[in-house]
Motif scaffolding. Structure first.
Motif, mmCIF file in Angstrom:
data_model
loop_
_atom_site.group_PDB
_atom_site.id
_atom_site.type_symbol
_atom_site.label_atom_id
_atom_site.label_comp_id
_atom_site.label_asym_id
_atom_site.label_seq_id
_atom_site.Cartn_x
_atom_site.Cartn_y
_atom_site.Cartn_z
ATOM 1 N N ASN A 1 -13.857 -1.388 -7.703
ATOM 2 C CA ASN A 1 -15.140 -1.483 -6.999
ATOM 3 C C ASN A 1 -15.311 -0.422 -5.915
ATOM 4 O O ASN A 1 -16.261 -0.470 -5.131
ATOM 5 N N THR A 2 -14.401 0.556 -5.851
ATOM 6 C CA THR A 2 -14.535 1.649 -4.898
ATOM 7 C C THR A 2 -15.474 2.712 -5.461
ATOM 8 O O THR A 2 -15.312 3.142 -6.607
ATOM 9 N N ARG B 1 0.853 -1.181 0.000
ATOM 10 C CA ARG B 1 0.000 0.000 0.000
ATOM 11 C C ARG B 1 0.894 1.239 0.000
ATOM 12 O O ARG B 1 1.674 1.438 0.927
ATOM 13 N N GLU C 1 -7.470 2.001 -1.803
ATOM 14 C CA GLU C 1 -8.852 1.869 -2.282
ATOM 15 C C GLU C 1 -9.151 2.760 -3.474
ATOM 16 O O GLU C 1 -10.006 2.423 -4.305
ATOM 17 N N ARG D 1 -13.345 7.168 -3.582
ATOM 18 C CA ARG D 1 -12.085 7.435 -4.301
ATOM 19 C C ARG D 1 -11.657 8.891 -4.139
ATOM 20 O O ARG D 1 -10.495 9.184 -3.855
ATOM 21 N N GLY E 1 -2.362 -0.411 -4.397
ATOM 22 C CA GLY E 1 -3.044 -1.129 -3.342
ATOM 23 C C GLY E 1 -4.080 -0.355 -2.552
ATOM 24 O O GLY E 1 -4.864 -0.960 -1.827
ATOM 25 N N LYS F 1 -7.654 3.132 -6.041
ATOM 26 C CA LYS F 1 -7.313 2.476 -7.302
ATOM 27 C C LYS F 1 -8.196 1.270 -7.588
ATOM 28 O O LYS F 1 -8.190 0.735 -8.692
ATOM 29 N N HIS F 2 -8.972 0.833 -6.609
ATOM 30 C CA HIS F 2 -9.814 -0.344 -6.790
ATOM 31 C C HIS F 2 -11.015 -0.018 -7.671
ATOM 32 O O HIS F 2 -11.678 1.006 -7.491
#
Length: 294
Positions: A274-275, A237, A269, A280, A267, A271-272
């Motif tokens: 599904n966030t 992260r 959130e 974001r 790593g 960049k996820h």
């Protein structure tokens, strides 16, 4: 653990790459002037440096003083093996495509179909080359060879550990490292220009060191980016604000761009996929506030 859906017995156990723990390194937190040093094609370069190929493996009782020592095996230094030759052939092809990409960018621009075509071609070759290691470790592949796979990861760990030790001996603290790259603090009181100069010199020094120790010019250590702020909360992260990128014609020009377009993030959130957008934006906003703290 296994590869794909195949069963892997003890004989096929394989130690993977190094992933450092910031807590053990006492490097959790906010840092200034951090360079990311990266091996250029680490695993393919290990195939060349260790001459990992089926026909180059040394049989028991036939060892020589000049053998290349791998992980629980040896390889002849000469002649060059089939697998390293294939890697070099793909390297040459990729360089050709990258030259065509550069030419297309200069003539038609980086948003042109011609540029994107050659960029896709060089990425395809890069990914093809990267599959060689995975195939050696995949038990269901007819030509799989665990000695080759082990030696490739062994070489990667050895190289990453060595450049970490050398960087520390030169007075630079290693903050984090993963597989083929390390993040190093260059000093809080240095200017971006001074940090860029140090980054280039450090990359050149570490390249010469590794090429001398491995007796191979296949290994290259390069500065990938320089960040004036680097936030490291835990392993796998991190997020940094880029101020220098040597891949650009003007490496310092990136510092003039909006912060949103020059963030290196791994790593977290934000960049996820599904966030939620609000999550974001909240995390990116928090990072900006953290970076702006003196």
């Amino acid at each position: 653990s296994g590869w794909g859906d195949s069963y892997v017995d003890d004989e096929w156990e394989l130690q993977g790459a190094i992933v450092l723990d910031p807590e053990e390194l006492d490097s959790v937190g906010l840092h200034k002037n951090v360079v990311m040093l990266d091996f250029s094609g680490l695993y393919p370069s290990m195939m060349i440096s260790f001459n990992t190929s089926w026909e180059c493996k040394v049989k028991k009782g036939e060892e020589r003083d000049d053998d290349i020592i791998g992980d629980r095996c040896r390889f002849r230094r000469e002649p060059e093996g089939v697998l390293p030759r294939c890697v070099k052939e793909l390297d040459g092809l990729r360089d050709e495509y990258k030259d065509k990409r550069t030419e297309a960018g200069e003539i038609h621009g980086k948003d042109s179909k011609e540029y994107k075509k050659w960029d896709a071609a060089q990425k395809t070759v890069k990914r093809l080359r990267a599959t060689f290691y995975g195939l050696m470790a995949f038990q269901n592949f007819a030509w799989a060879d665990i000695d080759i796979a082990r030696t490739i990861t062994y070489g990667g760990r050895k190289c990453l550990t060595r450049i970490m030790e050398e960087s520390e001996s030169l007075g630079y603290k290693v903050l984090y490292g993963h597989t083929d790259s390390i993040m190093i603090a260059l000093g809080d009181d240095k200017t971006p220009e001074e940090c860029a100069k140090i980054s280039i010199e450090l990359g050149e020094h570490l390249t010469k060191l590794m090429q001398k120790e491995l007796k191979s010019d296949a290994v290259e250590v390069e500065p990938e980016i320089l960040m004036d702020r680097f936030f490291l909360p835990r392993r796998n992260r991190y997020a940094g604000r880029i101020i220098w990128d040597p891949s650009l014609n003007d490496p310092h020009s990136i510092a003039k761009l909006p912060v949103e377009s020059r963030i290196k993030i791994q790593g977290l959130e934000a960049k996820h996929a599904n966030t939620a957008e609000i999550g974001r934006q909240a995390q990116l906003g928090a990072l900006k506030m953290i970076w702006d703290e003196e």
